[in-house]
Design an enzyme around this catalytic site. Structure first.
Site, PDB file in Angstrom:
ATOM      1  N   ASP A  93       8.535  -4.127   6.564  1.00  0.00           N
ATOM      2  CA  ASP A  93       8.197  -2.893   7.282  1.00  0.00           C
ATOM      3  C   ASP A  93       7.011  -2.178   6.644  1.00  0.00           C
ATOM      4  O   ASP A  93       6.800  -0.984   6.879  1.00  0.00           O
ATOM      5  CB  ASP A  93       9.404  -1.943   7.289  1.00  0.00           C
ATOM      6  CG  ASP A  93      10.236  -2.116   8.556  1.00  0.00           C
ATOM      7  OD1 ASP A  93       9.892  -2.982   9.379  1.00  0.00           O
ATOM      8  OD2 ASP A  93      11.233  -1.401   8.716  1.00  0.00           O
ATOM      9  N   ASP A 140      24.714   0.902   5.675  1.00  0.00           N
ATOM     10  CA  ASP A 140      25.649  -0.010   5.028  1.00  0.00           C
ATOM     11  C   ASP A 140      27.076   0.543   5.063  1.00  0.00           C
ATOM     12  O   ASP A 140      28.027  -0.180   5.373  1.00  0.00           O
ATOM     13  CB  ASP A 140      25.208  -0.272   3.583  1.00  0.00           C
ATOM     14  CG  ASP A 140      24.794   1.002   2.868  1.00  0.00           C
ATOM     15  OD1 ASP A 140      25.010   2.104   3.413  1.00  0.00           O
ATOM     16  OD2 ASP A 140      24.255   0.901   1.750  1.00  0.00           O
TER      17      ASP A 140
END
Length: 759
Positions: A312, A465
């Protein structure tokens, strides 16, 4: 019987035996003439001279001590002045902490500090005027009589009219001092303040203190239970066991990597499902090379593993370097692809979600995730994937983190204490007894079916997460934590980077708690699992801990110095916190000398954690902001590679060790490439400097990045030091030392004197 001291210098005839007193100090030898001894003017002159020398020696030592303290204090002021002057430009940088929520917290702390300074001045004047009042004033006549009964025996036999107050005494006069030597507006204001303090402020502080103490004790009990569970696990040797062996262990060396050899021949009878390895990263030039090389050298059949490098980065140079590294390992026979998104939508969750949407992902059964600074060992997949065999309810296998720079500075040592307790105690115990814990975002292997069944990666919080772990747990999937499988990674070495990381780690769970609470109550899991998820996982460990830490030790404790009627007991501020700190350090016994700095630093971090918790819970400011933690990249340094190459050159046979990104042409070509890149970057930096700065400034060397100052920590430092000064007036010894050391810790952290600055 000895004569009076005036007889020493008398000239009358005296009788008796002379006495010689020899002091331990060699400069002092005093002769005391007894009766009958002839006094001598010479002896008296000698004694006076010796006494004078002793006084001069002690005065010299006192002056030296004062000069040393003054020099040290002046040096500290100079360092503070330099640090503040260098930090002015850094404060103007855009930062999440400078947003609206940060300004509200800073304004509150500033107002609290100004009020404390005003109260300190008021209390100091009252102390100098002699307005001495007891800390705990009697609220009624019965309490006053009880206090009189505890007086010494000689004070209890007072006249009856002195032992009892008249019944018709007005209520507002019962708390007034018995002596009113000094009259005036200041005295009346102080008495009115005492009356208001006892009636309103002390009561409110006592109630809030009792509430925080209850939360503190509940959290302490939870920590003790976790430690007992960890002790039982260690004692009985309880740990997850794989149902199948991955085959005979096989040593891989650099030749295997170069020749593209597979492990199918030696491990044909093992368990080798299709594994997808994902490596999300963003502008991390310091660590990409080492992490990619470690992942590509994992011991797994080449045709059954695919590596996705999910970049990214918005830096063209970083993109070029990562793409070149991927191309290098692809030419060596590794199934590795490079993916780059034009828009960083959704941060890490969006990156992983985009990668999972590829068509070829349906051919894989498991996915392993590694962040950019993680370095898995070659046997990582062989130690984790076999746990899925014959266990269809298992959704996640999580490995433990290990740190390459845990001894780099004081900040990394304190982080290591926290994370060792988190892994070895919290996650290991919860994994064994509850089959649930929060996914750490990296160094774990997921069953792709569990990800899809739980809704996949979502971009609604900054803790994707934990989000996927909670949703998988609500759908009935089980987790396993492997404490003996460790993956190397890097800790943030600067307080600025650590502060931003902790802000994300404590604001995200509160966002998730607010969003997933309805789903928890609607889920079909047992009630006790729902209670554990809501009461322990979210409320106690994510909300209660930062709340009582900040409120109790940073607000109530300094406030009680100005309201002594609500003074906290010593066991709350000393005994129990020290005991909890010792329990936290048990998983990292080498860090035991840092138990006191750890306790003080955890209280210091409470302001950041509390601010993050409130902003995440109420969606204040830019709580949905992901800032990549800065890395130092120590594992990918040139000295590390040269040392590894030198060790390989002197060895008779190359051992099975990792190749840390050394190109095929050897170290010479690697060095030429690095020199060429450094020369190009130097030219670009020089051109940019000449364009942006005048010629005189261009000749100067590149200035070091200025250190930052953290205003909330500085405000709390001065607040605690002010409260410590007030505690001196009340002779509160332990409270004074705690406030003093805690204030100094806040001051050091606020001036960015802990850790190292990463530029």
């Amino acid at each position: 019987m000895a004569p009076p001291p005036s007889a020493w210098w008398g000239k009358d005839e005296q009788r008796g035996t002379p006495v010689v007193v020899k002091m331990e100090n060699p400069y002092s030898l005093v002769e005391i003439d007894g009766p009958g001894m002839q006094s001598s003017e010479k002896a008296k002159g000698k004694n006076a001279k010796q006494f004078t020398w002793v006084l001069l020696l002690r005065a010299h030592r006192a002056v030296g001590c004062v000069a040393w303290l003054a020099a040290g204090f002046w040096g500290v002021l100079g360092a503070v002045n330099r640090r503040v002057r260098r930090s002015r430009d850094a404060d103007a940088e855009p930062d999440a902490e400078a947003s609206g929520r940060g300004r509200v917290m800073l304004g509150f702390l500033r107002a609290f500090l100004l009020l404390s300074l005003a109260m300190l001045a008021f209390e100091t004047v009252a102390h100098l005027k002699g307005w001495q009042f007891p800390r705990h004033l009697p609220a009624n006549l019965q309490e006053l009589e009880e206090q009189i009964q505890h007086l010494p025996e000689q004070l209890q036999h007072l006249p009856e009219h002195l032992r009892h107050l008249p019944e018709n005494l007005p209520e507002n006069l019962r708390r007034l001092p018995e002596r009113r030597e000094i009259e005036g507006w200041l005295h009346r204001a102080y008495v009115a303040w005492l009356d208001f303090r006892v009636d309103y402020i002390a009561w409110a502080i006592q109630k809030l203190s009792a509430f925080c103490i209850v939360l503190f004790m509940v959290q302490s009990v939870d920590r003790v239970v976790l430690c007992l569970g960890c002790f039982w696990v260690k004692l009985r040797g309880i740990k997850p066991r794989a149902n199948v062996s991955p085959g005979k262990p096989r040593r891989k060396n650099a030749a295997d990597v170069e020749n593209g050899g597979d492990a199918d021949d030696d491990d044909a009878d093992g368990y080798f499902p299709m594994v997808l390895v994902q490596m999300p990263m963003c502008n991390e030039k310091e660590v990409y090379e080492t992490s990619i090389s470690h992942v590509c050298q994992m011991d797994w059949p080449r045709d059954r593993m695919l590596v996705q490098v999910l970049d990214d980065s918005d830096d063209p140079v970083c993109q070029m370097l990562i793409k070149a590294e991927v191309t290098k390992w692809s030419q060596r026979g590794v199934n590795i692809i490079y993916r780059h998104r034009l828009s960083r939508t959704g941060y890490k969750a969006g990156n992983l979600k985009s990668a999972m949407s590829c068509d070829y992902v349906k051919d894989y059964e498991f996915v392993a995730i590694f962040d950019a600074d993680f370095q898995p060992n070659p046997d990582f997949l062989k130690l984790t994937v076999p746990h899925f065999k014959g266990n269809p309810e298992l959704g996640l296998v999580q490995a433990r983190w290990s740190f390459v720079n845990k001894d780099e500075n004081l900040l990394t040592r304190l982080q290591n204490i926290n994370l060792c307790f988190h892994f070895e105690v919290e996650q290991q115990v919860n994994g064994i007894y509850l089959n649930f814990f929060g996914f750490n975002g990296t160094a774990g292997v997921w069953r792709i079916e569990a990800l899809e069944d739980s809704g996949g990666w979502m971009e609604r919080t900054t803790v994707e997460d934990m989000d996927i772990a909670v949703r998988a747990h609500l759908n009935g999937w089980k987790f396993i934590f492997l404490n003996d499988v460790k993956v190397l990674c890097e800790l943030p070495e600067s307080y600025e980077a650590y502060r931003k990381q902790q802000h994300r780690w404590h604001s995200g769970p509160m966002q998730l708690f607010r969003l997933c609470l309805p789903a928890v109550f609607k889920s079909k899991i047992p009630f006790w699992k729902k209670a554990n998820l809501v009461m322990l996982f979210f409320l106690l460990r994510k909300l209660v801990l930062p709340f009582y830490s900040f409120t109790l030790f940073c607000v109530i404790l300094p406030l009680t110095m100005f309201v002594p009627e609500a003074e906290l007991p010593i066991w709350v501020i000393c005994y129990v916190p020290v005991l909890m700190s010792i329990l936290n350090i048990l998983p990292a016994p080498k860090s035991f000398p840092f138990v006191i700095p750890y306790l003080l630093f955890e209280n210091t971090m409470s302001v950041t954690k509390f601010n993050a918790m409130v902003s995440g819970l109420f969606q204040l400011g830019s709580s949905y902001e992901w800032i990549v933690t800065k890395k130092a990249g120590r594992t990918s340094s040139a000295s590390d590679i040269l040392a590894l190459a030198e060790a390989d050159a002197h060895a008779p046979l190359p051992p099975a060790k990792l190749v840390r990104g050394v190109s095929e042409g050897g170290l010479q070509e690697w060095g030429k490439l690095r020199e060429q890149e450094a020369a190009e970057w130097t030219k670009e930096d020089a051109a940019a400097a000449l364009t942006a700065a005048p010629p005189a400034a261009a000749k100067k060397s590149k200035a070091k990045k200025p250190n930052r100052i953290f205003k909330k920590e500085l405000a709390l430092a001065f607040l605690l030091l002010t409260a410590a000064t007030r505690s001196l007036l009340s002779a509160q010894g332990l409270h004074f030392y705690f406030l003093l050391f805690q204030g100094v810790t806040f001051l050091a952290v606020g001036l960015d004197l802990i850790g190292e600055q990463v530029s």
